[in-house]
Scaffold this active site. Structure first.
Site, short mmCIF file in Angstrom:
data_model
loop_
_atom_site.label_atom_id
_atom_site.label_comp_id
_atom_site.label_asym_id
_atom_site.label_seq_id
_atom_site.Cartn_x
_atom_site.Cartn_y
_atom_site.Cartn_z
N SER A 68 -10.34 3.39 -6.61
CA SER A 68 -10.95 4.02 -5.43
C SER A 68 -11.90 5.14 -5.81
O SER A 68 -12.48 5.80 -4.92
CB SER A 68 -9.86 4.56 -4.50
OG SER A 68 -9.03 3.51 -4.07
N ASP B 15 -5.61 4.87 -5.88
CA ASP B 15 -6.35 5.71 -4.94
C ASP B 15 -6.71 7.04 -5.60
O ASP B 15 -6.33 7.29 -6.76
CB ASP B 15 -5.47 5.91 -3.68
CG ASP B 15 -6.31 6.10 -2.44
OD1 ASP B 15 -7.50 6.42 -2.56
OD2 ASP B 15 -5.76 5.92 -1.33
N ASP C 67 0.86 -1.19 0.00
CA ASP C 67 0.00 0.00 0.00
C ASP C 67 0.90 1.25 0.00
O ASP C 67 2.05 1.18 -0.44
CB ASP C 67 -0.99 -0.05 1.18
CG ASP C 67 -2.26 0.74 0.90
OD1 ASP C 67 -2.22 1.98 1.00
OD2 ASP C 67 -3.31 0.13 0.57
N ASP D 107 -12.75 4.43 4.50
CA ASP D 107 -11.71 3.50 4.98
C ASP D 107 -12.16 2.74 6.21
O ASP D 107 -12.79 3.30 7.11
CB ASP D 107 -10.47 4.29 5.40
CG ASP D 107 -9.71 4.84 4.22
OD1 ASP D 107 -10.23 4.78 3.09
OD2 ASP D 107 -8.59 5.34 4.43
#
Ligand code: GLA
Length: 419
Positions: A196, A164, A85, A225
């Site tokens: 995302s 993201d 990540d 999240d």
């Protein structure tokens, strides 16, 4: 003449698609919800390897977890992707080439060496990036270098990309996310594409563009999240329940809704609450992406993560996402159609979730008809958390009685019987 025109038009269309690198994602990947491990929930953006050598985002962390996925038996039950990540990058791109640079101290050998380590264990390699100018933790994003970055990922042997959406205009995403998917595709390397985009739309009250997501992404984060608490799990479950009419129909082989990572093995969930997350993630056909320290997962939690019967529900080949069927006295009933089918009747996974906190296990009783289980030949019933259990045969008129503990789940498989 007409067919000649048709031929020319077809050729031009093909040429256009080739020039764009194909019109849709169509990469043949993620036919079942992806399973794997990702660093964010447990290790966040720990970059101080001196103080936290076993926890910092580094080559070592991912090597160790690739090894543990295999040695602890997770690979045997389907966990496959090892995903880096945020916080893996240098703060600046390479001056000359403008390429992304992995942090030189924490990934001293570059990403190919790590990718090899992961691939040699039969696993797959995933990487996080961001559509905007910066990742959420402030490292460089892809927006002005999309083609270069897609090519770089392919050169690093990446198999899965989480893109993201921090530091970006939401209005640019409708074109930008599909564009990056096309660029990934046109590298020729198959890469699962996790978007995302809808999480950023739902944050500002916009309805996600599911038709486009389905075409261009293999999975997408619908909402906020996850954090390490039951409250957070329940909020996500609520979001998926309340919005199921707009969310549920879009899941299917190759394209999945993503309620975010599994918390199991961390600090926030009890044993029974761990079952609850696992059961509902199975009903939701959610990606099963753990984020924990695999060396420290207690055996009873590992058993939940590796429960083959529950994983089989999650990975059911029909790929139909389940729905919240009803709510009564703070008990929710979630139901997902699964295989095997008998005379066109589905089998079902049914989860009874308690949001009650009043102490004693709460007794509930439904006829199968109440749960819309109408197969006249009935269903064989199994408790999915009790391997090999056989609770008998139930018909539509039969009463099914069970007791659910506070903040707990009971999870059953109703197997449709034939003549
Ligand atoms: C966002 C994402 C998280 C994680 C962080 C990293 O908040 O939703 O899953 O990737 O960014 O900074």
């Amino acid at each position: 003449m007409y067919s000649m025109l048709n031929l020319v038009a077809g050729f031009l269309l093909l040429l256009l698609q080739l020039l764009q690198g194909g019109s849709a994602l169509d990469n043949g990947l993620a036919l079942k919800p992806p399973m794997g491990w990702m660093s964010w929930q447990r290790f966040r953006c720990i970059t101080d390897c001196k103080t936290y050598p076993d926890e910092c985002i580094s080559e070592q962390l991912f090597r160790r977890h690739a090894d543990l996925i295999v040695s602890e038996g997770y690979a045997d039950v389907g966990y496959e992707y090892v995903i880096i990540d945020d916080c893996w990058l240098e703060k600046d791109r390479d001056n000359k080439t403008k390429k992304l640079v992995p942090d030189r101290k924490r990934f001293p050998n570059g990403l190919n060496v790590l990718a090899d380590h992961i691939h040699e264990r039969g696993l797959k390699f995933g990487l996080y990036q961001d559509f905007g100018t910066n990742t959420c933790a402030g490292y460089p994003g892809v927006i002005n270098h999309m083609a270069l970055d897609a090519a770089t990922f392919a050169n690093w042997d990446v198999d899965y990309v989480k893109l993201d959406g921090c530091y970006a205009n939401i209005s640019d995403m409708a074109a930008g996310y599909p564009e990056f998917g096309r660029l990934l595709n046109s590298t020729g390397r198959p890469m699962v594409y996790s978007c995302s985009w809808p999480a950023y739309q739902s944050e500002v009250g916009q309805m996600p563009e599911y038709e486009s997501l389905k075409k261009h992404c293999n999975l997408w984060r619908n909402w906020d999240d996850i954090d390490d608490s039951l409250e957070s799990v329940m909020q996500i479950i609520d979001y998926f329940g309340k919005n199921q009419d707009s969310i549920q129909p879009h899941a299917g082989p190759g394209h999945w809704n993503d309620p975010d990572m599994l918390l199991l093995g961390n600090y926030g969930l009890s044993y029974d609450q761990s079952k609850l997350q696992m059961a509902i993630w199975a009903v939701l056909a959610a990606p099963l992406i753990m984020s924990n320290d695999l060396a420290k997962v207690r055996p009873e939690i590992k058993d939940i993560l590796q429960n083959r019967a529950v994983i089989a529900v999650n990975q059911d080949p029909l790929g139909i996402q389940g729905r919240r069927l009803l709510m009564k006295n703070n008990i929710e009933v979630w139901r997902r159609p699964i295989t095997p089918t008998a005379d066109a009747e589905y089998s079902y996974a049914v989860a009874f979730v308690s949001r009650r906190v009043d102490g004693a296990p709460y007794a509930i009783s439904f006829t199968l008809k109440d749960l819309s289980l109408n197969n006249v030949y009935g269903y064989g019933v199994q408790d999915l958390f009790e391997p090999n259990s056989n609770l008998g045969v139930f018909r539509p008129e039969s009463h099914f009685n069970t007791r659910v503990i506070p903040n707990g789940v009971n999870f059953y498989k109703f197997t449709a019987l034939g003549i």
